[in-house]
Motif scaffolding. Structure first.
Motif, PDB file in Angstrom:
ATOM      1  N   THR A 214       0.697  -1.288   0.054  1.00 57.28           N
ATOM      2  CA  THR A 214       0.114   0.032   0.095  1.00 57.28           C
ATOM      3  C   THR A 214       0.672   1.218  -0.205  1.00 57.28           C
ATOM      4  N   LYS A 215       1.893   1.346   0.902  1.00 57.07           N
ATOM      5  CA  LYS A 215       2.800   2.538   0.707  1.00 57.07           C
ATOM      6  C   LYS A 215       3.659   2.788  -0.655  1.00 57.07           C
ATOM      7  N   ARG A 216       3.957   1.497  -1.138  1.00 61.69           N
ATOM      8  CA  ARG A 216       4.664   1.755  -2.228  1.00 61.69           C
ATOM      9  C   ARG A 216       3.421   2.362  -3.597  1.00 61.69           C
ATOM     10  N   ALA A 217       2.186   1.656  -3.339  1.00 61.48           N
ATOM     11  CA  ALA A 217       1.321   2.130  -4.356  1.00 61.48           C
ATOM     12  C   ALA A 217       0.891   3.393  -4.262  1.00 61.48           C
ATOM     13  N   THR A 218       0.865   4.001  -3.142  1.00 63.42           N
ATOM     14  CA  THR A 218       0.587   5.340  -2.762  1.00 63.42           C
ATOM     15  C   THR A 218       1.459   6.384  -3.005  1.00 63.42           C
ATOM     16  N   ARG A 219       2.865   6.004  -2.999  1.00 60.97           N
ATOM     17  CA  ARG A 219       4.111   6.872  -3.288  1.00 60.97           C
ATOM     18  C   ARG A 219       4.022   7.033  -4.854  1.00 60.97           C
ATOM     19  N   SER A 220       3.681   5.867  -5.657  1.00 63.91           N
ATOM     20  CA  SER A 220       4.058   6.011  -7.004  1.00 63.91           C
ATOM     21  C   SER A 220       2.587   6.732  -7.376  1.00 63.91           C
ATOM     22  N   GLY A 221       1.527   6.625  -6.858  1.00 58.65           N
ATOM     23  CA  GLY A 221       0.255   6.891  -7.710  1.00 58.65           C
ATOM     24  C   GLY A 221      -0.695   7.992  -7.118  1.00 58.65           C
ATOM     25  N   ARG A 222      -0.232   8.352  -5.956  1.00 61.01           N
ATOM     26  CA  ARG A 222      -0.741   9.445  -5.064  1.00 61.01           C
ATOM     27  C   ARG A 222       0.068  10.651  -4.603  1.00 61.01           C
ATOM     28  N   ASP A 223       1.175  10.308  -4.119  1.00 63.39           N
ATOM     29  CA  ASP A 223       2.019  11.513  -3.321  1.00 63.39           C
ATOM     30  C   ASP A 223       3.002  12.055  -4.292  1.00 63.39           C
ATOM     31  N   ASP A 224       2.982  11.282  -5.527  1.00 65.74           N
ATOM     32  CA  ASP A 224       3.716  12.069  -6.737  1.00 65.74           C
ATOM     33  C   ASP A 224       2.514  12.648  -7.454  1.00 65.74           C
ATOM     34  N   VAL A 225       2.671  14.160  -8.134  1.00 71.29           N
ATOM     35  CA  VAL A 225       1.545  14.557  -8.522  1.00 71.29           C
ATOM     36  C   VAL A 225       1.147  14.038  -9.938  1.00 71.29           C
ATOM     37  N   LEU A 226       0.177  13.799 -10.123  1.00 70.66           N
ATOM     38  CA  LEU A 226      -0.543  13.187 -11.511  1.00 70.66           C
ATOM     39  C   LEU A 226      -0.023  14.051 -12.685  1.00 70.66           C
ATOM     40  N   PRO A 227       0.315  13.430 -13.692  1.00 71.29           N
ATOM     41  CA  PRO A 227       0.716  14.223 -14.947  1.00 71.29           C
ATOM     42  C   PRO A 227      -0.792  14.720 -15.328  1.00 71.29           C
ATOM     43  N   GLU A 228      -0.650  15.695 -16.138  1.00 69.04           N
ATOM     44  CA  GLU A 228      -1.669  16.565 -16.773  1.00 69.04           C
ATOM     45  C   GLU A 228      -2.455  15.643 -17.689  1.00 69.04           C
ATOM     46  N   GLY A 229      -3.618  15.487 -17.715  1.00 70.03           N
ATOM     47  CA  GLY A 229      -4.602  14.386 -18.517  1.00 70.03           C
ATOM     48  C   GLY A 229      -4.830  13.048 -17.674  1.00 70.03           C
TER      49      GLY A 229
END
Length: 360
Positions: A214-229
């Motif tokens: 879960t920590k790895r998933a949130t760090r790659s998919g939430r806590d980094d800013v989502l790209p435009e689009g």
């Protein structure tokens, strides 16, 4: 991907960086040498000075320059109220972006949270076998019965302590309010249990594995800013055709060890107190812990003794075995893990590791 491939990739990545001054190359090559599979290491300026033969001011300028260029990111750490070695993460260069006209909207699909009565049976975070049984029961019920409710209620209670670090990162890095981060972390954890069920249910410690993924998933998919689009949407898994994976499905082939920093801090502090430099203590401890997670109980000590990455750090086979014993205990169970040792036992075992390291 094998361990050696992961290890070699950071060195090759460092060698391929263009426009680097000699001092920059010296520093980044040492960081690549120390990096775990994720590109992370805990490194002091003193260590870089010693290994690169550069001055303190030069090393500090190089780190600032590399950070400004986007080659690395630093997180300062406090140890007993003082500045400690920094956590440094190497950053792979992004692939060239496609032309704006060719960029399609990307959707990341997430499992919706189930509607569950929160009053009912649940499993303590200390009860790994109880969680395993609940997950297996939920699988048998196709995630629609009482056991699914047990798993969800267990998660609902665990988010305030077992997943508290992940909630905090959502507040700090994703700029979520505390209640938003708690709800979002719960959603990520539920996605993880649904998509990585087999990995979690077969782990020695299902609670720990669930937390780590879960920590790895949130760090790659939430806590980094989502790209435009990019946008996040929910989808009912029952609407997906059979045999078709969810877009954005999680895949995990390794574990990020910074999730265990609080646990590893005690043996690292003991190693430093016994005379080992902090950078080596962290690098060796993180690698030994990584091997402990990846290898079976009967193979951990042998794997450490044969590990090329520990050897690169100047760790002999006897030292590597002692290091693994410090973390997980002896193979025959005559000595417990670091979690079971009294402080004086940890210090004594750490002294043996340092002596073996210095005897090389």
């Amino acid at each position: 991907m094998s361990d050696s491939q992961r290890r070699r990739s950071w060195l090759l990545w460092a060698r391929d960086l263009e426009g680097m001054a000699p001092a920059d190359t010296a520093v980044v090559m040492e960081l690549a040498h120390l990096a775990d599979w994720r590109g992370e290491s805990v490194v002091s300026v003193a260590h870089l000075v010693d290994r690169t033969h550069l001055g303190v001011r030069t090393v500090k300028r190089v780190l600032a320059r590399l950070e400004a260029r986007g080659v690395l990111a630093r997180r300062r750490r406090r140890v007993d109220g003082h500045q400690g070695a920094s956590l440094i993460r190497l950053l792979p260069q992004a692939a060239s972006a496609a032309a704006e006209d060719d960029v399609e909207e990307i959707r990341v699909y997430r499992f919706p949270l189930p509607e569950v009565d929160l009053e009912g049976r649940w499993v303590e975070t200390s009860d790994n076998e109880g969680l395993r049984e609940a997950i297996l029961g939920a699988i048998d019920e196709s995630w629609r019965g009482e056991e699914m409710g047990v798993v969800y209620r267990s998660l609902d209670r665990a988010v305030d302590h077992q997943l508290a670090g992940i909630v905090h990162e959502g507040i700090e890095f994703a700029r979520l309010r505390p209640d938003e981060s708690k709800a979002d972390t719960t959603s990520w954890a539920w996605q993880v249990i649904r998509e990585c069920t087999e990995r979690i249910v077969t782990a020695d410690c299902p609670w720990a594995m669930w937390t780590v993924i879960t920590k790895r998933a949130t760090r790659s998919g939430r806590d980094d800013v989502l790209p435009e689009g990019v946008r996040v949407e929910e989808i009912d898994p029952s609407l997906m055709p059979e045999g078709v994976s969810l877009p954005g499905e999680l895949t995990v082939d390794a574990v990020a060890l910074d999730d265990f920093e609080r646990v590893l801090r005690e043996p690292v502090d003991a190693l430093v107190a016994a005379g080992m430099d902090e950078t080596t203590a962290w690098a060796g401890t993180r690698r030994a812990a990584e091997l402990a997670v990846m290898k079976g109980e009967s193979r951990r000590h042998t794997a450490a003794a044969e590990d090329a990455r520990l050897e690169d750090l100047g760790v002999s086979a006897p030292c590597a075995r002692a290091w693994m014993t410090l973390l997980v205990g002896s193979r025959r169970g005559t000595r417990g893990s670091v979690l079971e040792m009294a402080p004086e036992e940890v210090n004594g075992m750490a002294a043996k590791v340092v002596k073996a390291y210095q005897d090389i």
